[in-house]
Enzyme design. Sequence first.
Site, short mmCIF file in Angstrom:
data_model
loop_
_atom_site.label_atom_id
_atom_site.label_comp_id
_atom_site.label_asym_id
_atom_site.label_seq_id
_atom_site.Cartn_x
_atom_site.Cartn_y
_atom_site.Cartn_z
N LYS A 1 -7.30 -0.83 11.42
CA LYS A 1 -6.69 -1.25 10.15
C LYS A 1 -5.44 -0.41 9.90
O LYS A 1 -4.42 -0.91 9.44
CB LYS A 1 -7.71 -1.10 9.01
CG LYS A 1 -7.26 -1.68 7.69
CD LYS A 1 -6.47 -0.71 6.84
CE LYS A 1 -6.10 -1.32 5.50
NZ LYS A 1 -5.20 -0.49 4.71
N HIS B 1 -2.25 10.41 0.22
CA HIS B 1 -2.52 9.16 -0.51
C HIS B 1 -2.42 9.36 -2.01
O HIS B 1 -1.82 8.57 -2.71
CB HIS B 1 -3.94 8.68 -0.18
CG HIS B 1 -3.95 7.66 0.90
ND1 HIS B 1 -5.00 6.82 1.12
CD2 HIS B 1 -3.04 7.34 1.83
CE1 HIS B 1 -4.74 6.04 2.14
NE2 HIS B 1 -3.56 6.35 2.60
N GLU C 1 0.83 -1.21 0.00
CA GLU C 1 0.00 0.00 0.00
C GLU C 1 0.86 1.26 0.00
O GLU C 1 1.68 1.46 0.91
CB GLU C 1 -0.92 0.00 1.23
CG GLU C 1 -1.88 1.17 1.23
CD GLU C 1 -2.87 1.12 2.40
OE1 GLU C 1 -3.20 0.02 2.88
OE2 GLU C 1 -3.29 2.20 2.83
N ASP D 1 3.94 -14.66 11.34
CA ASP D 1 2.64 -15.07 10.81
C ASP D 1 1.63 -13.93 10.98
O ASP D 1 1.07 -13.75 12.07
CB ASP D 1 2.21 -16.33 11.57
CG ASP D 1 0.89 -16.90 11.08
OD1 ASP D 1 0.15 -16.18 10.39
OD2 ASP D 1 0.60 -18.06 11.41
C1 MEV Z 1 -5.63 3.26 5.18
O1 MEV Z 1 -4.89 2.13 4.82
C2 MEV Z 1 -5.66 3.38 6.68
C3 MEV Z 1 -6.54 4.51 7.22
O2 MEV Z 1 -7.87 4.37 6.70
C4 MEV Z 1 -6.55 4.38 8.70
C5 MEV Z 1 -7.52 5.31 9.40
O3 MEV Z 1 -8.54 5.69 8.83
O4 MEV Z 1 -7.24 5.62 10.58
C6 MEV Z 1 -6.04 5.85 6.77
#
Ligand code: MEV
Length: 438
Positions: A280, A393, A85, A296
Amino acid sequence: MTKPIHGFSKLDKSEKINWLAKNYLNNDDSAISVLKQYWNTNDELQKLHDEFIENTVSNFYLPLGLAPNFRINGKYYVLPMAIEESSVVAAASKAAKFWDERGGFKASVLNTKKIGQVHFLFQGEFSRLDKLITKIKPKLREAVKPITRNMEKRGGGILDINLIDKTSELDNYYQLFVNFDTRDSMGANFINSCLEKFAEVLQEEAQQNPEFTAKEKELNVIMSILSNYVPECIVRAEVSCPVEDLSENEDMTGQEFAEKFIQAVKIAEIEPYRAVTHNKGVMNGIDAVVLATGNDFRAVEAGVHAYASRNGRYTSLTHAEIENGIFKFWMEIPLALGTVGGLTSLHPLVKLALDILQRPSANDLMKITAVAGLAQNFAALRSLTTTGIQQGHMKMHLMNILNQNQATDQEKEELVEFFTHHTITHSSVIEQLENLRS
Ligand code: MEV
């Protein structure tokens, strides 16, 4: 329609690829070339990778990036991160630099217990079962001596063996619940081998126990397996600084930033939809280090998310507060990691990643990995509560779009310059690329 194939595993690699191309890829030579293009020219290295799993046809590359300037407990690290990513490594590096200027990260391992269970059915009197288990505990430990000897030399081994009565939730269901210390190894093979031996001994002892009824002698082991839920294998990572030091420019004071940031964390604490995305982001950092160090990541993911729901509702892994003018941001998570065994001495890049980290112990790696997660979450929340996430991003994404469209170096240079002053969207990049080309 394609017929099922028998004996696929017996085919050699080229035969497997030819079968695949013929049956699923319209005999497309270019598909075969794509697979072969990723074969390593070093036959020995390729063979090593072929043998990690079954039916290997090619290698699947992930970029390995470096995030430097991580000061953890006063020592500098550069983190190897394997991740596809865009912007994760950049965000980690940025967070590392930000916190380096404010005292660095602190991390500590709170405990390191690993867990395994023998799940079995027993129809009979609990007190008699309990008596048997108490009696055979020394025998159980003795039976696994050949497996535990080396681990004991390293200071680890079996911590305790407990009988758990689960019959109120499932008829006749009991467990041997075993705690392990696996030192620097993740310990999956060690734990599972011990558990399978325990199961064997347990079943034998039940059959031969003169105090058991015929039904009780039929004690039935369902399965023996480690648990990837390790709520007593916890590492804490944290950062703190005076609130006013959080400000980086005139747009926002440290206090404003801290308050908005803490609010974002509080939202993730009470709102599961947000908590999942929030966590995430934490896992972006954790998985990348876990993968690079040959651990793992599925086990880590499963364990971490179970931990995030341990109180009955899925919640944020990280927390933040202001106390006496000090901004504090921290996380405690379960991480069962190893720096010996498994892939760690087999995969050349894993070995190298561990060298980059100065050959950490499992505890050190827990700290480093947790810090990577905390840093990633900090970076994400900082963007989200200030500029928004898309600015960073899309900058990284621009390169992906250009590459997807086979942009030349010259085109890339011109468009990177153009988009420093314009909003990046997929369609605007394509439009500008077409403009350039016409
Ligand atoms: C993207 O990979 C992760 C985010 O969505 C985490 C978040 O929203 O805190 C930017």
